[in-house]
Scaffold this motif. Structure first.
Motif, mmCIF file in Angstrom:
data_model
loop_
_atom_site.group_PDB
_atom_site.id
_atom_site.type_symbol
_atom_site.label_atom_id
_atom_site.label_comp_id
_atom_site.label_asym_id
_atom_site.label_seq_id
_atom_site.Cartn_x
_atom_site.Cartn_y
_atom_site.Cartn_z
ATOM 1 N N GLY A 114 -0.365 -1.015 -6.392
ATOM 2 C CA GLY A 114 0.597 -0.651 -5.362
ATOM 3 C C GLY A 114 2.026 -0.881 -5.812
ATOM 4 N N TYR A 119 -6.620 -0.363 -8.202
ATOM 5 C CA TYR A 119 -5.433 0.085 -7.482
ATOM 6 C C TYR A 119 -4.183 -0.661 -7.955
ATOM 7 C CZ TYR A 119 -2.562 1.724 -3.582
ATOM 8 O OH TYR A 119 -1.584 2.314 -2.823
ATOM 9 N N PHE A 143 -7.894 -1.525 -0.996
ATOM 10 C CA PHE A 143 -7.649 -1.661 -2.429
ATOM 11 C C PHE A 143 -8.942 -1.944 -3.175
ATOM 12 C CE2 PHE A 143 -3.496 -3.866 -0.961
ATOM 13 C CZ PHE A 143 -2.882 -2.647 -0.738
ATOM 14 N N ASN A 163 0.852 -1.192 0.000
ATOM 15 C CA ASN A 163 0.000 0.000 0.000
ATOM 16 C C ASN A 163 0.892 1.247 0.000
ATOM 17 O OD1 ASN A 163 -1.746 2.175 0.815
ATOM 18 N ND2 ASN A 163 -3.190 0.642 1.572
#
Length: 350
Positions: free
Chosen positions: A164, A162, A158, A151
């Motif tokens: 990361g 998303y 999430f 993250n």
């Protein structure tokens, strides 16, 4: 695996759901990783419906011994196949596939990093080739929360869009990156060969079908608990993760098979199941009546550990399709500990 009364009751909660099972009539349904935690439960559900709706279940795993142990009772609608998905599938032809085969725990990531990547990419490609040539079925690729990586600190949970951070220079990243490539490969087959697929991104799964050699923290907590030993925490336990009881995970996969939008990925997690590792250890210890102790991992094991400190899934997308998790974390933990305790007791008596 011994099917306890608790396990069969949980299985029944999936079997009574009003899914359009008739869509499987006349098909050969392949489950890879069929002797694993998720694959074995999924296979049990499918076999329970196969006679009524006239379809065949092909349960595939690398070892026949593991398959026979997972499915000691034979059914004319169940075919056990020992095969490594990283090799061409040969004369196996199935148009409907649930690809659950994968290394899924830290020690496997660190001891077999090549095999981890191969199964998620080469093995997947072999199956996608077979499925795209076989007919008009649907392909389900079991992906993972691990594709999100670390993250970045910009979201609490999430969603499916998303992306990361993953440190691709580490051995551990082979799992994350190969799951990402696997998803991209599915999209490529969807675009170029019009393959119908759906991707459940599973959170950290637990349940009575877990294997003793699984080195994930949750699994070790559970086996320590049922054996009456103290739970060993190999970090400070501040990591915040989403978890999911295996019955909810399998139900979500079936729901998405029947209801998910083609070429889409969906997060899958449990009800009220976002918790720190320390809180999780304490919950398990309280249920089992043992203590929590701290012990740092050895070098081999630590190489396989996730570096993520916060990996919580937003499951709004799958909820929009009408699916809801049934089991809270406490309920899932109690059911798992009860079932594992019963299995161990039965094995001792035998």
């Amino acid at each position: 695996m011994i099917r306890t009364d608790g396990y069969m009751n949980d299985l029944g909660r999936i079997l009574v759901k009003d899914y359009p099972w008739g869509r499987l009539s006349g098909r050969d349904v392949l489950v890879t990783g069929a002797s694993g935690m998720v694959g074995s439960v999924l296979t049990d559900v499918l076999v329970s419906k196969a006679s009524e709706y006239d379809f065949q279940v092909v349960a595939m795993s690398r070892g026949m011994d593991g398959l026979k142990q997972a499915f000691p009772e034979r059914s004319e609608h169940l075919r056990l196949v020992s095969h490594d998905v990283n090799k061409p599938v040969g004369d196996i032809v199935c148009d409907t596939v649930f690809h659950c085969a994968s290394n899924t725990h830290p020690r496997a990531y660190s001891l077999d990093p090549i095999g981890t990547i191969e199964t998620n990419v080469i093995g997947l490609k072999n199956l996608l080739d077979m499925a795209s040539d076989a007919g008009d079925g649907r392909f389900v690729f079991a992906s993972s929360v691990e594709i999100y990586g670390e993250n970045r600190g910009d979201v609490d949970a999430f969603d499916e869009s998303y992306c990361g951070y993953i440190d691709c220079s580490s051995v551990r990243s082979g799992y994350n990156e190969s799951k990402r490539v696997g998803e991209a490969l599915c999209q490529a087959y969807g675009s170029q060969k019009d393959l119908d697929f759906v991707i459940p991104r599973l959170s950290r799964i637990y349940g009575p079908s877990v294997r003793p050699d699984d080195s994930k923290a949750m699994t070790q907590f559970l086996f320590k608990a049922v054996s009456g030993q103290d739970i060993v925490l190999k970090s400070k336990g501040t990591q915040l993760f989403s978890y999911c009881y295996v019955m909810d995970a399998v139900d979500a996969m079936l729901h998405l098979f029947f209801n998910g939008e083609s070429k889409n990925a969906y997060n899958v997690s449990g009800k009220d199941s976002d918790v720190t590792l320390l809180s999780l250890a304490k919950r398990v210890s309280e249920i089992a009546g043992v203590d929590v102790v701290f012990d740092m991992p050895d070098e081999v094991e630590s190489r396989g550990y996730s570096k993520a400190t916060k990996a919580v899934l937003d499951i709004s997308k799958i909820r929009s399709t009408g699916w809801e998790p049934s089991y809270s974390l406490d309920e899932g933990l109690m059911r798992t500990i009860d079932d594992l305790s019963s299995m161990i007791s039965n094995q001792v008596r035998c």
